[in-house]
Design a protein around this motif. Sequence first.
Motif, PDB file in Angstrom:
ATOM      1  N   GLN A  44      22.323  46.121  43.071  1.00 35.58           N
ATOM      2  CA  GLN A  44      22.330  45.386  43.394  1.00 35.58           C
ATOM      3  C   GLN A  44      23.215  43.624  43.514  1.00 35.58           C
ATOM      4  O   GLN A  44      23.507  43.705  42.281  1.00 35.58           O
ATOM      5  N   MET A  46      23.185  39.747  43.690  1.00 43.03           N
ATOM      6  CA  MET A  46      22.366  38.877  43.475  1.00 43.03           C
ATOM      7  C   MET A  46      22.961  37.337  43.592  1.00 43.03           C
ATOM      8  O   MET A  46      24.392  37.271  43.147  1.00 43.03           O
ATOM      9  N   TYR A  67      19.278  38.734  52.273  1.00 41.88           N
ATOM     10  CA  TYR A  67      19.012  39.312  51.228  1.00 41.88           C
ATOM     11  C   TYR A  67      17.779  38.931  51.412  1.00 41.88           C
ATOM     12  O   TYR A  67      16.768  38.575  51.616  1.00 41.88           O
ATOM     13  N   ALA A  70      14.381  36.990  45.434  1.00 44.93           N
ATOM     14  CA  ALA A  70      14.530  37.886  44.118  1.00 44.93           C
ATOM     15  C   ALA A  70      13.006  37.533  43.041  1.00 44.93           C
ATOM     16  O   ALA A  70      13.175  36.894  43.198  1.00 44.93           O
ATOM     17  N   LYS A  78      15.579  41.681  34.526  1.00 42.57           N
ATOM     18  CA  LYS A  78      16.472  41.393  35.317  1.00 42.57           C
ATOM     19  C   LYS A  78      16.647  40.083  35.079  1.00 42.57           C
ATOM     20  O   LYS A  78      17.918  39.714  34.932  1.00 42.57           O
ATOM     21  N   GLU A 169      18.636  38.884  45.972  1.00 42.80           N
ATOM     22  CA  GLU A 169      19.134  39.932  46.082  1.00 42.80           C
ATOM     23  C   GLU A 169      19.297  40.894  47.183  1.00 42.80           C
ATOM     24  O   GLU A 169      18.519  40.476  48.122  1.00 42.80           O
ATOM     25  N   THR A 171      19.460  44.878  47.519  1.00 40.58           N
ATOM     26  CA  THR A 171      19.596  46.547  47.292  1.00 40.58           C
ATOM     27  C   THR A 171      21.621  46.555  47.877  1.00 40.58           C
ATOM     28  O   THR A 171      21.382  46.656  49.108  1.00 40.58           O
ATOM     29  N   ASN A 261      24.488  44.788  38.244  1.00 41.32           N
ATOM     30  CA  ASN A 261      24.463  44.174  38.907  1.00 41.32           C
ATOM     31  C   ASN A 261      25.763  42.736  39.213  1.00 41.32           C
ATOM     32  O   ASN A 261      26.284  42.197  38.367  1.00 41.32           O
ATOM     33  N   VAL A 263      26.287  38.518  40.649  1.00 39.60           N
ATOM     34  CA  VAL A 263      26.330  38.092  40.312  1.00 39.60           C
ATOM     35  C   VAL A 263      27.058  37.770  41.276  1.00 39.60           C
ATOM     36  O   VAL A 263      28.238  36.798  41.100  1.00 39.60           O
TER      37      VAL A 263
END
Length: 472
Positions: A44, A46, A67, A70, A78, A169, A171, A261, A263
Amino acid sequence: MNDDMDLLYRLLLLDFTAILVTANPMMFNATLSVIGYFGSQNWQNMVVGNANASWIDAFEECRSLGYSIATASSTGNKFLHLRNFLFLHHPEFINVPLWTGMLKPNLDDAWYLRDQCDKTVNENVKNTYVNNTVGDRQCLLINMSVNAVRMAYTWYASSCFEHHPFICEQTIGSRPVDSYEDMQLQHIDSDTSVTISSNTTVEDCKRKLEVVSNVFTAEYNSTSKQCTSYTRYAIDLPIEVNLTVFSEDNTTISFVKSAENIVDVIQMSNVGYTDNYQITDLPCYGYGETTETTIVPDSTGYDYDILTETTTAPTPSLGDYYYDTLTETTTDPTPSLGVSSFGGPTETAIFPTSSAAVTIVTTTSTLDSSSSLNQWISIAKEENIVNEKTLSSYRNKRVSAYDSRPSSQAMGVLGAVFIAAVVSLIVMSDLPNIIRDLRRDLHERKSNKTKRTLHDVLFYKTKPPCTRRSSV
């Protein structure tokens, strides 16, 4: 020139060593250092929106970026990993709560994931939500005042109309996993948990690494058909993994997550964020059918006004969060002779639907004379009084969360030692006096006993006669 020749010599030697290790790995104690990352199968991206927005604004802002706001599983790993990243790289978010995608839009205490009205949070998980109040419509925030190792009781419920930054978030694919044949983990420390599964396949072992977010590496032995997985706390990952040659018969293969992930922090403008929202704007509002009946005595104390509020919503499909029908019915007794009636207030609500059409629902209440009016005014006052002890700002003052940072633990130990030292100093300063007093008291008791014994021997050789007191 000599430096270039030396570099070329080193490169040729390294290539030659690699060829020998490939041909016969047991000739060398070959060790390879790689990085094992955190994450589940879905890889993902984020985004943390650094803007003060209500939950509804955060929900819509994430959708406008492509998005979703989340959400997390029951453990919240997570969010733990994200929070640790922000603590390390973006300290400006410390003590700044963040909106998540969990919400409770109705009065039945059911928590939903975003607009997925067929997916509710189970009882055990929602019991870990601090300030989760039955009968209140709330949304979920991440507590950013402490970097705990577990998410339980560090996320909390609050009014959906508070303004905070938020998490989005998206994917971006399946998480990358690298495989290393004939190699295994070289060293295991006390913070690493080991799980061995028997009668498995190499595909099952790899999938366990992909699905369980805290498993950073796994080994599969084709001879014993065993899968060994290694787990750390979410805030400990990523971690360096040292793999070493294990065998030359192709019986062992190691899997390591090679990416975590992504960020990003985006600075957003607060322009356009307003408070012009209603509870009805929340996704999954009115899901199902809820009927509430309240019996209120009238001014005489004998007759009753029955207020019935019925909310009806169709069963939505997945992702459908708009509802079309809202009906409110108010029934009052027929006014008695001499009591005039008057028209009550008229409310008009506009509710967006799944189509382009707009449904307008109008409700009208008819009330009695001044006595009923005064009664309704008192009821409205009672219903609109806010108990400050139920506010999240008041409750958060009395919420303590576990802090696993070594500095905090050391500070606590130091405080306990200081308090113990002060108490010990006071006691020790009085200890000589206490011992002296005890000895003196014991000596006096022995002296008095000796005197009484000598007196009895000198003056009473036999047992002294008993004397009877004369009665008056």
